[in-house]
Design an enzyme around this catalytic site. Structure first.
Site, short mmCIF file in Angstrom:
data_model
loop_
_atom_site.label_atom_id
_atom_site.label_comp_id
_atom_site.label_asym_id
_atom_site.label_seq_id
_atom_site.Cartn_x
_atom_site.Cartn_y
_atom_site.Cartn_z
CG ASP A 209 -2.05 0.87 1.25
OD1 ASP A 209 -1.90 2.03 0.86
OD2 ASP A 209 -3.14 0.42 1.64
NE ARG B 152 -4.94 2.75 0.37
CZ ARG B 152 -5.96 2.07 0.85
NH1 ARG B 152 -7.19 2.49 0.67
NH2 ARG B 152 -5.77 0.95 1.52
#
Ligand SMILES: [Zn+2]
Length: 412
Positions: free
Chosen positions: A323, A325
């Site tokens: 990830d 983000r």
């Protein structure tokens, strides 16, 4: 305007005429963000407006369809709704990834604009009606009741919305991630192929307009109540998933969760509170859609089929991480809106929840997606996330459950 090419690989000796004092309590003390491309002496930031769309602007100038020196005529473009100022705007560590004054530049910096400075909004606020088939279905199922003000019988919803381009205060970003500003600058310089030499040649320029997507906010109810202590807020923070959000792809729960979040927001607005959907342009966990589709293939082709126990590992094989983000920056928008407490939080993500509480924003009730809204092919994703610590009201799957292939094969 000069016809010379101005290199930014060497430090300029002159200081910008308008310095930025990030986190100063008033616009006048803070100073405007100036990214003029025609007058380098005006510039007090690194990068350029409009994020990745700057490349299309370059193409338009090169193709002769846009005047290089064009400046926006801001007549009648002022925000359709008031936001702020809030106390949080005066704290240099609370907001580090957007310009809290970005929607107000044509008024708070009117004198500078009149004096010839090229100052542009990084935030725009307007009004709209939206309609989604899921909301019509929610009315038919009796979960939502039209009120003729926020929600109409045909499923139309009256909203306000804001578009926000990112504005990064580099010392604050570095502090948020607990890294040295010099390490951050060097990585940004290198990972953009040397696109912005000032990241390493101009340590005096502290603000960077990064070439990435920003966010869109959708507000339900009376936006002017935000920042008042007795206002109840419902919220969904949604990271873009074009395949599901727009095209209804069933491999994940993104669109169902977005529609559910909007339902929660409408309910809150109908009860006198404010609903807020934050839509971040962070496609495929900010890994991009090419990586995402590669991962889909790897998941569905692997020996043993698409199953929860290898869900994160397959992403990591392709992208190197699970990830990107970085929810650490996500709470900034709540500080911008003056929100200190979220009463109904439509999310199961422990990462988003942790980021909010680390920034001192209280989450009263976490609302998981109703199980009936989860598509069959998305069972792999939801099981993997719940096993990894996502918040839910149902029993986490055990190891046997996680080893079951639940996703469709590539040819099905
Ligand atoms: Zn998705």
């Amino acid at each position: 305007m000069s016809d010379h090419i101005v290199l930014t690989s060497h430090a300029r000796r002159d200081k910008p005429a308008e310095p930025i004092h990030w986190g100063a309590p008033t616009a006048a003390e803070r100073g405007p963000v100036i990214a003029s491309l025609t007058d380098p002496a005006q510039r007090n930031v690194i990068g350029t407006h409009a994020g990745a769309y700057a490349i299309y602007r370059a193409l338009a100038v090169a193709a002769g369809s846009l005047q290089r020196a064009h400046r926006p005529d801001l007549t009648d473009t002022a925000p359709a709704e008031p936001i702020g100022p809030h106390a949080q705007w005066g704290d240099p560590d609370k907001i580090v990834s957007l310009d809290p004054w970005g929607h107000l530049v044509s008024t708070v910096f009117a004198d500078r604009i009149a004096a010839g400075f090229d100052i542009r909004p990084t935030i725009a606020i307007t009004r709209a009606h939206i309609n989604m088939p899921e909301l019509v279905a929610a009315i038919a199922a009796g979960r939502l009741a039209p009120d003729g003000d926020i929600l109409y019988p045909n499923g139309d919803v009256r909203v306000s919305k804001a578009a926000i381009d990112p504005v990064w205060y580099l010392p604050g970003i570095a502090r948020r991630f607990n890294i040295k500003e010099s390490i951050l600058r060097r990585s940004l310089f290198e990972q953009t192929g040397g696109m912005f030499p000032e990241l390493v040649t101009r340590p005096d320029l502290k603000v960077f307009l990064p070439p990435i997507g920003g966010m869109t906010l959708y507000f339900f109810g009376d936006i002017s109540k935000l920042g008042q202590p007795d206002t109840k807020v419902a919220c969904r923070v949604h990271d873009e998933c074009n395949g599901s959000d727009v095209f209804g792809s069933d491999i994940c729960t993104c669109r169902p969760y977005l529609a559910h979040g909007i339902e929660v927001c409408i309910e809150m607005a109908q009860q006198g509170g404010v609903g807020l959907v934050v839509y971040n342009r962070k496609e495929g966990r900010a890994l991009g859609e090419v990586t995402k589709f590669l991962v889909y293939n790897a998941r569905k082709r692997q020996v043993g089929g698409d199953r929860a126990e290898t869900y994160f590992a397959r992403t990591e094989c392709v992208a190197g991480v699970q990830d990107m983000r970085f929810q650490e920056l996500m709470p900034d928008v709540f500080h911008w809106l003056g929100i200190r407490k979220i009463h109904r939080w439509a999310s199961m993500s422990n990462m988003k929840h942790g980021a909010l509480t680390a920034q001192g924003i209280e989450v009263v009730e976490q609302v998981p997606i109703p199980e009936a809204l989860i598509p069959a092919d998305a069972r792999v994703e939801i099981d993997a996330k719940v096993a990894a610590g996502y918040f839910t009201s149902y029993t986490p799957p055990d190891a046997n459950e996680l080893a079951l292939a639940k996703g469709r094969g590539l040819n099905e």
